[in-house]
Design an enzyme around this catalytic site. Structure first.
Site, PDB file in Angstrom:
ATOM      1  N   TYR A 290       0.901  -1.164   0.000  1.00 14.12           N
ATOM      2  CA  TYR A 290       0.000   0.000   0.000  1.00 14.12           C
ATOM      3  C   TYR A 290       0.931   1.203   0.000  1.00 14.12           C
ATOM      4  O   TYR A 290       0.880   2.034   0.879  1.00 14.12           O
ATOM      5  CB  TYR A 290      -0.823  -0.101   1.297  1.00 14.12           C
ATOM      6  CG  TYR A 290      -1.943   0.858   1.551  1.00 14.12           C
ATOM      7  CD1 TYR A 290      -2.986   1.031   0.648  1.00 14.12           C
ATOM      8  CD2 TYR A 290      -1.990   1.582   2.742  1.00 14.12           C
ATOM      9  CE1 TYR A 290      -4.039   1.891   0.930  1.00 14.12           C
ATOM     10  CE2 TYR A 290      -3.038   2.441   3.031  1.00 14.12           C
ATOM     11  CZ  TYR A 290      -4.063   2.587   2.119  1.00 14.12           C
ATOM     12  OH  TYR A 290      -5.117   3.438   2.408  1.00 14.12           O
TER      13      TYR A 290
ATOM     14  N   HIS B 247      -2.023   7.652  -3.083  1.00 10.25           N
ATOM     15  CA  HIS B 247      -3.198   6.777  -2.978  1.00 10.25           C
ATOM     16  C   HIS B 247      -3.677   6.686  -1.531  1.00 10.25           C
ATOM     17  O   HIS B 247      -4.870   6.837  -1.251  1.00 10.25           O
ATOM     18  CB  HIS B 247      -2.875   5.390  -3.533  1.00 10.25           C
ATOM     19  CG  HIS B 247      -3.947   4.366  -3.290  1.00 10.25           C
ATOM     20  ND1 HIS B 247      -5.198   4.438  -3.898  1.00 10.25           N
ATOM     21  CD2 HIS B 247      -3.986   3.270  -2.492  1.00 10.25           C
ATOM     22  CE1 HIS B 247      -5.943   3.415  -3.488  1.00 10.25           C
ATOM     23  NE2 HIS B 247      -5.240   2.687  -2.636  1.00 10.25           N
TER      24      HIS B 247
ATOM     25  N   ARG C   2     -11.779   8.837   5.941  1.00  5.47           N
ATOM     26  CA  ARG C   2     -11.536   9.141   7.344  1.00  5.47           C
ATOM     27  C   ARG C   2     -11.510  10.646   7.536  1.00  5.47           C
ATOM     28  O   ARG C   2     -12.561  11.295   7.568  1.00  5.47           O
ATOM     29  CB  ARG C   2     -10.240   8.468   7.824  1.00  5.47           C
ATOM     30  CG  ARG C   2     -10.405   6.957   8.041  1.00  5.47           C
ATOM     31  CD  ARG C   2      -9.129   6.316   8.578  1.00  5.47           C
ATOM     32  NE  ARG C   2      -8.016   6.470   7.655  1.00  5.47           N
ATOM     33  CZ  ARG C   2      -7.681   5.569   6.722  1.00  5.47           C
ATOM     34  NH1 ARG C   2      -8.342   4.453   6.635  1.00  5.47           N
ATOM     35  NH2 ARG C   2      -6.670   5.775   5.909  1.00  5.47           N
TER      36      ARG C   2
ATOM     37  N   GLU D  90      -1.612  -1.266 -10.482  1.00  4.97           N
ATOM     38  CA  GLU D  90      -0.458  -1.655  -9.673  1.00  4.97           C
ATOM     39  C   GLU D  90       0.607  -2.283 -10.562  1.00  4.97           C
ATOM     40  O   GLU D  90       0.368  -2.612 -11.715  1.00  4.97           O
ATOM     41  CB  GLU D  90      -0.864  -2.700  -8.604  1.00  4.97           C
ATOM     42  CG  GLU D  90      -1.924  -2.218  -7.640  1.00  4.97           C
ATOM     43  CD  GLU D  90      -2.019  -3.069  -6.369  1.00  4.97           C
ATOM     44  OE1 GLU D  90      -1.056  -3.794  -6.052  1.00  4.97           O
ATOM     45  OE2 GLU D  90      -3.079  -2.999  -5.706  1.00  4.97           O
TER      46      GLU D  90
ATOM     47  N   ASP E 192      -5.397  -5.025  -9.591  1.00  8.73           N
ATOM     48  CA  ASP E 192      -5.922  -5.624  -8.353  1.00  8.73           C
ATOM     49  C   ASP E 192      -7.414  -5.283  -8.227  1.00  8.73           C
ATOM     50  O   ASP E 192      -7.797  -4.355  -7.521  1.00  8.73           O
ATOM     51  CB  ASP E 192      -5.130  -5.063  -7.165  1.00  8.73           C
ATOM     52  CG  ASP E 192      -5.521  -5.741  -5.858  1.00  8.73           C
ATOM     53  OD1 ASP E 192      -6.071  -6.849  -5.899  1.00  8.73           O
ATOM     54  OD2 ASP E 192      -5.267  -5.142  -4.794  1.00  8.73           O
TER      55      ASP E 192
ATOM     56  N   GLN F 192     -15.810  -4.080   0.224  1.00 11.15           N
ATOM     57  CA  GLN F 192     -14.633  -3.753   1.036  1.00 11.15           C
ATOM     58  C   GLN F 192     -14.994  -2.888   2.244  1.00 11.15           C
ATOM     59  O   GLN F 192     -14.567  -3.151   3.364  1.00 11.15           O
ATOM     60  CB  GLN F 192     -13.619  -3.016   0.154  1.00 11.15           C
ATOM     61  CG  GLN F 192     -12.284  -2.705   0.827  1.00 11.15           C
ATOM     62  CD  GLN F 192     -11.262  -2.101  -0.151  1.00 11.15           C
ATOM     63  OE1 GLN F 192     -11.495  -2.047  -1.353  1.00 11.15           O
ATOM     64  NE2 GLN F 192     -10.136  -1.651   0.376  1.00 11.15           N
TER      65      GLN F 192
ATOM     66  N   TYR G 259     -14.119  -4.852   5.876  1.00  9.08           N
ATOM     67  CA  TYR G 259     -12.663  -4.788   6.088  1.00  9.08           C
ATOM     68  C   TYR G 259     -12.220  -4.575   7.536  1.00  9.08           C
ATOM     69  O   TYR G 259     -11.026  -4.759   7.835  1.00  9.08           O
ATOM     70  CB  TYR G 259     -12.023  -3.758   5.161  1.00  9.08           C
ATOM     71  CG  TYR G 259     -11.900  -2.370   5.719  1.00  9.08           C
ATOM     72  CD1 TYR G 259     -13.009  -1.556   5.814  1.00  9.08           C
ATOM     73  CD2 TYR G 259     -10.677  -1.881   6.161  1.00  9.08           C
ATOM     74  CE1 TYR G 259     -12.901  -0.275   6.331  1.00  9.08           C
ATOM     75  CE2 TYR G 259     -10.565  -0.599   6.685  1.00  9.08           C
ATOM     76  CZ  TYR G 259     -11.677   0.197   6.765  1.00  9.08           C
ATOM     77  OH  TYR G 259     -11.571   1.453   7.283  1.00  9.08           O
TER      78      TYR G 259
ATOM     79  N   SER H 287      -7.420 -11.162  -9.566  1.00 12.48           N
ATOM     80  CA  SER H 287      -6.295 -10.229  -9.625  1.00 12.48           C
ATOM     81  C   SER H 287      -5.580 -10.540 -10.937  1.00 12.48           C
ATOM     82  O   SER H 287      -5.101 -11.657 -11.125  1.00 12.48           O
ATOM     83  CB  SER H 287      -5.329 -10.461  -8.457  1.00 12.48           C
ATOM     84  OG  SER H 287      -6.019 -10.530  -7.222  1.00 12.48           O
TER      85      SER H 287
ATOM     86  N   THR I 264      -1.984   0.423  -5.164  1.00 14.65           N
ATOM     87  CA  THR I 264      -2.405   1.336  -6.223  1.00 14.65           C
ATOM     88  C   THR I 264      -1.391   2.463  -6.391  1.00 14.65           C
ATOM     89  O   THR I 264      -0.949   3.053  -5.414  1.00 14.65           O
ATOM     90  CB  THR I 264      -3.769   1.938  -5.858  1.00 14.65           C
ATOM     91  OG1 THR I 264      -4.647   0.860  -5.583  1.00 14.65           O
ATOM     92  CG2 THR I 264      -4.319   2.771  -6.988  1.00 14.65           C
TER      93      THR I 264
END
Lengths: 414, 414
Positions: A127, A132, A141, A200, A232, A239, A243, A256, A348
């Site tokens: 990640y 990203h 968030r 990716e 991906d 998600q 998650y 994928s 990503t």
């Protein structure tokens, strides 16, 4: 002029120049899957080349080219695999090469079917793009604290599903899943409404370690055979609901997609560049010297059924905050073992500008700003029968080294 | 009296009774790994038995018993594997069996080395004990909202690392990792101070699916070959710092230990029991009928170096909120494919009472209430050179079917 020095006809803008020599697994109508190298619009059949004695000067058993995956070839180690690549370059530039008079060793790419190049024992996804992670954190968030506290200290990663890694050309069905509406009390079961790509790249492990051992940043490149393009696939609505607290699961493991040709680290060497500055300073086990990023241009296109493709993102692998050597050192610092053929995704790859974001989630800003396609239609996410195409290539005045494509159509729910 | 009907000597409290017949891979000093069945304190060498013609009445190639893993045997399908098990039971109770006069087909378990019974392509870990999820949520989040909103709707799970799955008897080194002190601004690199076990069971997939296909709850048992004990080693301090937002990674992937003998679903059939009530009602694709839980007694012991073992937890697999059929239906509902040998962990199995918690995190309540051992020492977490032993068994008046042990010593940092 590029590619002037081979006796094989290679167009100037081919990804598969004499400087590339990527490895893959292909089959033809009458013959089983076997190893090959892409050159121009042809495939050099390595098994057939071996039978002509082309590799006799090297100390390995060319039966590895008869296998259905490249794992055994890669496991020979870089001393051999690099020598094979150099020897192929020499043969393709040597006007007296045996290959020149044995046209049966070349197969047109359009007549071949490509297969997964390696058996992937374990697949990890990182990640590692700060743009990203910042975009996602801003949307979901807090825009003022978009990055979580660990992000600049750890190349955050998680384990993905190896069984559902597919090669370019294999189509994917829209997944079913559990999702919950913003104000609903209970989830529903149905087709995902937010199927997305993630632009990716992935690297393929070329050397194994034993459990308990580590790979240091400075030695990490010994353990990396090469790279592929990687889409991906993600179901954003699934998600979002599933998650916490253990990470993405069904939102990712329905498929994928990777490109079929593994471009070796040797071919990418001329395209090394400096990475972004890492602040605060990383812990000593993650410190690195030299240029560890790679300047690899990337693009994503969407092609509606019976329509033309529209490029929706133009990004670059050089944007990665965490480099591959750091990822691998982190992954193994607790003694976790790696095997030849393991795949490590970058996460990503988004750039700073809005047209360089690596997912529809970011490009459409969670659906708020639909992306316009050339045919006048709009996309918030991927629609049934859309083809998603990713491309990647390195280019200088003298050299072009490319990855070809990873191309996957999203079919309706099965 | 149990086990009265075999001509082989089996102690009454043996896990490996005539009713069990679990499959594993073993080797002896002079011979390569091959398939066997545990019976009493012996191993029946299946390859040697096949050479005596014992399996001639069944339609399969007994070369599968010569392999280093059971994958090819399991892939024959339950019709064959069940018939093999029944035939072995018949031979071991038939006083005229060829096996009786060929003592070379039996090897004492103490003289054999056990290996991983299957090659695990993908490993998934669920989080299906409501008591465990509630305990963790109470400690780390909010005691009044200990369960996250998705927990009663989804058998929450995530992908783990397959490469670091090890068999009982293989030791583990304390992992290095990044951790952060409660009020620190930056993380540190060093040995984990909170190495923990997780008492789990895992099931082994016995039948593959293709990408895009699903397994329904009502058919799930067709796809499950059998079960093992599973210690999902965890580094709690590493986990706490790394796990947002993508889930546990290095906190788990340094090692995952399993017991060597796969107990078949057929052997466990007599121990089916009803599961806990699921409230609210689950979505239709997760609904099930009948008894889908299993009454399997579980215990965990800690044995300090040169000391006696102390049982620190006594739990039971029947406590699981989500059953295996639901887990598998959920895992595949998006088309994710599964392969023979894939492993699915239950998640930590905690009961309601404090002595039935399945991890030191819960038993010591994050270190607040150290656990006393028989030698007077205390444990908040696992210390260097502690042996962690897990056992599991089913028992009725007539039958005992057990799993043996998974036994792993935690060595100091390498």
């Amino acid at each position: 002029m590029k590619n002037i020095d081979s006796w094989i006809s290679i167009s100037e803008n081919s990804d598969f120049s004499i400087h590339n020599i990527p490895f893959g697994i292909f089959s033809t109508k009458n013959d089983a899957p076997r190893a090959g190298v892409a050159i121009g619009d042809q495939i050099l059949d390595l098994d057939a080349a071996a039978e002509l004695g082309v590799f006799n000067s090297l100390d390995f058993n060319p039966h590895v080219f008869k296998r259905e995956t490249l794992n055994d070839f890669i496991a020979l180690g870089k001393e051999i695999t690099s020598a094979v690549r150099v020897l192929i370059q020499q043969e393709l530039t040597n006007p007296d090469s045996t290959l020149k008079t044995n046209s049966n060793v070349f197969i047109s790419q359009v007549e071949a079917q490509m297969h997964l190049p390696v058996f992937v024992g374990d697949y990890t996804d990182f990640y590692s793009s700060i743009e990203h992670a910042t975009n996602v954190g801003t949307m979901f968030r807090d825009p003022n604290n978009a990055l979580l506290p660990n992000w600049r200290h750890i190349p955050v990663g998680y384990h993905g599903r190896a069984s559902s890694i597919i090669v370019s050309g294999v189509n994917v069905h829209r997944p079913m899943g559990q999702t919950i509406a913003p104000d609903a009390k209970a989830p529903k079961y149905g087709p995902s409404k937010r199927v997305d790509f993630e632009l990716e790249m992935a690297y393929i492990i070329g050397k194994k370690t034993n459990l308990g051992n580590t790979v240091k940043v400075e030695n990490a490149e010994e353990y990396i055979f090469g790279k592929v393009l990687f889409n991906d696939w993600s179901a954003r609505d699934i998600q979002k609901w599933e998650y916490v607290p253990l990470g993405p699961f069904l939102a990712k493991n329905f498929a994928s997609s990777i490109s079929p040709w593994i471009v070796t680290m040797e071919a990418l060497e001329p395209f090394k560049v400096a990475g972004p500055e890492q602040k605060p300073k990383v812990l000593p086990y993650l410190e690195y010297t030299g240029e560890r990023n790679y300047d690899i241009g990337l693009e994503v296109a969407i092609q509606p059924e019976n329509g033309e493709e529209t490029i929706v993102s133009t990004s670059n692998f050089k944007y990665m905050y965490w480099n591959m050597a750091q990822q691998l050192a982190h992954h193994t610092m607790n003694g976790c073992n790696i095997n030849v053929g393991d795949m490590m995704g970058s996460g990503t790859i988004s750039g700073k500008s809005k047209d360089s974001y690596g997912s529809m989630l970011e490009l459409s800003w969670a659906g708020k700003n639909p992306v316009k396609l050339g045919d006048g239609s709009e996309r918030k996410f991927i629609e049934d029968n859309d083809m998603v195409i990713m491309r990647g290539f390195c280019e200088s005045d003298e050299i072009r080294v490319g990855f070809g494509e990873v191309r996957t159509k999203l079919l309706p729910v099965k």
